[in-house]
Write a protein that holds these residues in place. Structure first.
Motif, PDB file in Angstrom:
ATOM      1  N   TYR A 127      -1.817   1.305  -4.732  1.00  0.00           N
ATOM      2  CA  TYR A 127      -1.290   0.070  -4.161  1.00  0.00           C
ATOM      3  C   TYR A 127      -0.845  -0.841  -5.295  1.00  0.00           C
ATOM      4  O   TYR A 127      -1.271  -0.699  -6.438  1.00  0.00           O
TER       5      TYR A 127
ATOM      6  N   VAL B 144       0.845  -1.194   0.000  1.00  0.00           N
ATOM      7  CA  VAL B 144       0.000   0.000   0.000  1.00  0.00           C
ATOM      8  C   VAL B 144       0.880   1.243   0.000  1.00  0.00           C
ATOM      9  O   VAL B 144       1.872   1.315   0.714  1.00  0.00           O
TER      10      VAL B 144
ATOM     11  N   ILE C   2      -6.879   4.501  -1.973  1.00  0.00           N
ATOM     12  CA  ILE C   2      -6.852   3.257  -1.225  1.00  0.00           C
ATOM     13  C   ILE C   2      -8.274   2.895  -0.811  1.00  0.00           C
ATOM     14  O   ILE C   2      -8.978   3.693  -0.180  1.00  0.00           O
TER      15      ILE C   2
END
Length: 100
Positions: free
Chosen positions: A55, A17, A75
């Motif tokens: 990510y 991430v 995200i």
């Protein structure tokens, strides 16, 4: 990252991430493989890759083939879990993921 270099983690999805470019994450930041397999990009290109937020996904297949895909988006845990769940179905599903 020795456990990755030895390919003992076959058939498991790997998510990082914060970076949306898997080339940067797995070949420059984490050094996922032997030097001879690292793509030869200049520092300026890697710097552009580094700035791609999101990510990154990787998967090492039974043959040792490494699959990677970047998600340059906000995200979202649900989307990341969907990626992981698809990859847990096996390498054929990962290959289909790479086509999208």
């Amino acid at each position: 990252m020795m456990w990755l270099n030895s390919y003992k983690q076959k058939n498991y999805p790997i998510i990082v991430v914060g970076y949306g470019n898997p080339t940067y994450v797995y070949f420059k930041k984490l050094v996922f493989t032997d030097e001879q397999y690292i793509p030869n990009f200049d520092d300026e290109t890697y710097e552009k890759f580094r700035k791609q937020k999101g990510y990154s996904f990787a998967y090492i297949g039974n043959s040792g083939k490494i699959y990677g895909k970047g998600y340059k988006e906000e995200i979202n845990i649900d989307k990341m879990l969907n990626v992981v769940n698809q990859a847990l179905k096996g390498e054929k599903f990962v290959e289909k993921m790479m086509e999208r």
